[in-house]
Scaffold this active site. Structure first.
Site, mmCIF file in Angstrom:
data_model
loop_
_atom_site.group_PDB
_atom_site.id
_atom_site.type_symbol
_atom_site.label_atom_id
_atom_site.label_comp_id
_atom_site.label_asym_id
_atom_site.label_seq_id
_atom_site.Cartn_x
_atom_site.Cartn_y
_atom_site.Cartn_z
ATOM 1 N N HIS A 189 0.809 -1.229 0.000
ATOM 2 C CA HIS A 189 0.000 0.000 0.000
ATOM 3 C C HIS A 189 0.841 1.278 0.000
ATOM 4 C CE1 HIS A 189 -0.090 -0.260 4.714
ATOM 5 N NE2 HIS A 189 0.949 0.438 4.320
ATOM 6 N N HIS A 197 -2.202 5.487 9.198
ATOM 7 C CA HIS A 197 -0.808 5.884 9.464
ATOM 8 C C HIS A 197 -0.743 7.231 10.186
ATOM 9 C CE1 HIS A 197 -0.344 2.944 6.175
ATOM 10 N NE2 HIS A 197 0.902 2.784 6.566
ATOM 11 N N HIS A 210 9.517 -4.731 5.557
ATOM 12 C CA HIS A 210 10.092 -3.397 5.352
ATOM 13 C C HIS A 210 10.340 -2.695 6.673
ATOM 14 C CE1 HIS A 210 5.727 -2.491 5.305
ATOM 15 N NE2 HIS A 210 5.930 -1.182 5.250
ATOM 16 N N GLU A 260 3.128 -5.163 9.517
ATOM 17 C CA GLU A 260 1.865 -4.986 8.776
ATOM 18 C C GLU A 260 1.298 -6.324 8.271
ATOM 19 O OE1 GLU A 260 2.450 -0.403 7.134
ATOM 20 O OE2 GLU A 260 2.652 -2.038 5.712
HETATM 21 C C1 DHB Z 1 6.428 2.894 2.605
HETATM 22 C C2 DHB Z 1 5.842 1.739 3.111
HETATM 23 C C3 DHB Z 1 4.717 1.831 3.934
HETATM 24 O O1 DHB Z 1 4.084 0.743 4.477
HETATM 25 C C4 DHB Z 1 4.173 3.058 4.237
HETATM 26 O O2 DHB Z 1 3.065 3.098 4.995
HETATM 27 C C5 DHB Z 1 4.766 4.221 3.744
HETATM 28 C C6 DHB Z 1 5.895 4.132 2.923
HETATM 29 C C7 DHB Z 1 7.616 2.821 1.687
HETATM 30 O O3 DHB Z 1 8.203 1.730 1.529
HETATM 31 O O4 DHB Z 1 7.950 3.836 1.084
HETATM 32 FE FE FE Z 2 2.371 1.230 5.678
#
Ligand code: DHB
Ligand code: FE
Length: 281
Positions: free
Chosen positions: A12, A59, A193, A240
């Protein structure tokens, strides 16, 4: 009764919204990512869902660190994009289904999931990006939406096991709805991530692929992880994954994988796409 057609997982990240706006579908950086989606578009075209239950995380738009519900559900007639990432995009707003939202809220609370009900709710990239990916050219106005937020921002986060059970309760709630409605469940975010700190940019391909495999037939094996295990193995924002587990819990029937695509990296994130059919029996 609502019919649960299937579930879809998707990244997302806000950069995707920007790439969609700029139509970078054939750009070498973006092509391997966007190429995953036409199969999903065809399936949605065939299935014609009436409603998308979108399990995502806010967020910091509706809820900030001072007030953070663990689980919350939108019950508004309409949801407007207010994501600040890359500038607020003037994309069409999303149509709600307050009647089904209230049925879900009542059923979940009766089932001992004490959700926060939100009669007004703005949506951010966690919601708008998957919706824009699933319905090209912003054609999502044909489906109504139920935003379901899971806290993945402010610790303590709900455990993978709890989120799986939450999804099962969503499945039960949908199946007890008196009206006919064709429903698709989206689980958004992930995969591995980490956006900040010493491990910024951390991606764990082996762990991601294991999760994508197990979530199809053996999701219970992923519910033994603690949140701290997920942070260690998948990065701080890799937690997540709990929204994928909630989506999977809501698939009450015989689950069959119809499609998958894994691509790294998109921005800082490992992006995973899964299309799971919820069959009868
Ligand atoms: C990114 C990933 C995310 O889950 C998010 O909420 C905002 C940015 C990213 O990898 O840039
Ligand atoms: Fe995110």
């Amino acid at each position: 009764m609502a019919k649960i057609l299937g579930g879809i997982t998707s990244s997302h990240i806000p950069a995707i919204g920007n790439a969609i706006e700029r139509e970078l579908f054939e750009d070498p950086y973006w092509k391997p990512f966007f190429d995953g989606y036409p199969r999903v578009h065809r399936w949605l075209e065939e299935q014609q869902p009436d409603v998308a239950v979108v399990i995502y995380n806010d967020h910091g738009l509706n809820f900030f660190l001072d007030k953070m519900p663990t689980f919350s559900i939108g019950a508004a007639p309409e949801y407007r994009n207010a994501d600040e990432g890359w500038g607020i995009k003037p994309i069409p707003s999303f149509r709600g289904d307050p009647e089904l939202s209230w049925h879900l809220i009542e059923s979940l609370v009766a089932d001992e999931f004490d959700v926060t009900s939100c009669q007004e709710m703005l949506v951010d990239h966690g919601f708008t990006v998957p919706m824009s990916l699933m319905w090209p050219d912003f054609s999502y106005s044909k489906v109504k939406v139920i935003p379901v937020c899971v806290n993945t921002v402010q610790h303590p986060l709900p455990t993978p096991a709890r989120c799986y059970k939450f999804g099962q309760a969503i499945g039960r709630a949908l199946e007890s709805y008196a009206r006919d409605s064709r429903v698709v469940i989206l689980g958004t975010g992930g995969l591995s991530h980490q956006l900040d700190g010493e491990r910024a940019g951390f991606i764990n391909k082996e762990f991601d692929l294991m999760c994508m495999e197990k979530i199809v037939d053996r999701p219970q094996e992923l519910t033994g992880y603690s949140i701290h295990d997920l942070v260690r193995l998948a990065g701080a924002q890799g937690a997540e994954l709990i929204m994928w587990l909630a989506m999977r819990g809501a698939l009450t029937g015989k689950v069959r994988q119809l499609h998958s695509n894994y691509h790294i990296p998109i921005s800082n994130t490992a992006s995973g796409l899964l299309l799971l059919e919820n069959g009868t029996g």
